[in-house]
Design an enzyme around this catalytic site. Sequence first.
Site, mmCIF file in Angstrom:
data_model
loop_
_atom_site.group_PDB
_atom_site.id
_atom_site.type_symbol
_atom_site.label_atom_id
_atom_site.label_comp_id
_atom_site.label_asym_id
_atom_site.label_seq_id
_atom_site.Cartn_x
_atom_site.Cartn_y
_atom_site.Cartn_z
ATOM 1 N N ASP A 13 0.832 -1.202 0.000
ATOM 2 C CA ASP A 13 0.000 0.000 0.000
ATOM 3 C C ASP A 13 0.866 1.251 0.000
ATOM 4 O O ASP A 13 0.584 2.228 -0.712
ATOM 5 C CB ASP A 13 -0.924 -0.019 1.217
ATOM 6 C CG ASP A 13 -1.752 1.236 1.338
ATOM 7 O OD1 ASP A 13 -2.646 1.444 0.496
ATOM 8 O OD2 ASP A 13 -1.513 2.025 2.272
ATOM 9 N N GLU A 53 -2.012 -5.213 -3.744
ATOM 10 C CA GLU A 53 -1.059 -4.425 -2.953
ATOM 11 C C GLU A 53 0.019 -5.329 -2.356
ATOM 12 O O GLU A 53 1.198 -4.945 -2.302
ATOM 13 C CB GLU A 53 -1.799 -3.670 -1.848
ATOM 14 C CG GLU A 53 -2.675 -2.547 -2.387
ATOM 15 C CD GLU A 53 -3.381 -1.777 -1.298
ATOM 16 O OE1 GLU A 53 -3.791 -0.633 -1.558
ATOM 17 O OE2 GLU A 53 -3.534 -2.311 -0.170
#
Length: 230
Positions: free
Chosen positions: A44, A116
């Site tokens: 992320d 992610e």
Amino acid sequence: MTDLSHWIERTFGHRPRDLSDWQRALTHASHGDNHYERLEFLGDRVLGLSMAEWLYETFPEEPEGALSKRFNALVTGAVCAEIAREIGVPAHLRLGKQARDDGASDSDNILGDVMEALLGALYRDAGLDPARAAIRRLWADRLHAGSAAPQHPKSALQEWAAANNRKPPVYEVMDRSGPGHAPRFTVRAAIPKLAESTAEGGSKQEAETAAAEALLREVRVVPAKKSRKG
């Protein structure tokens, strides 16, 4: 070289040195303790930094607010899930039987998180430059999809309410269903004493966004309807 190695090299432009992180990135908690959540946390941040840098370079005349709108539209879980589907992530997911039977391989929540996590694995295996290059390749069509900075539906609805002297929109979770790994939320968005809409999503945020979008379409025609009554 394994099928997974071939897929990684073809998809991310990097021949993996160690498959352990990649396997972990593709493993859901229903399959075992060594799952993707820590790598998702890392990925992320890799996505965020790479995207912010890319937008800063690509739109040098835009102010911070416009760049933020672009950024928020490009890093959502829904977009990450779309890209995960495009590159074939579902075929490589490692899920427990119940999760697979419940349709977890097509869950926006899970696919977005895994996307992610894969970026986190790429960063750990190859470093920032290959991760940045992969993000720019995979997100390229979306970055250049529109000339104007997109506005998030919740922000647009908030601005509409303020411009029309209405109370700010409010959101309420009406229902939560489905298993823990693939929940469904029903959210109501309302501008008090004017209009309301409901929508579903795989997360509270996704459902709120969809409800805001639906309500925005409705309220933009409400004043005209009211004026005809007068």
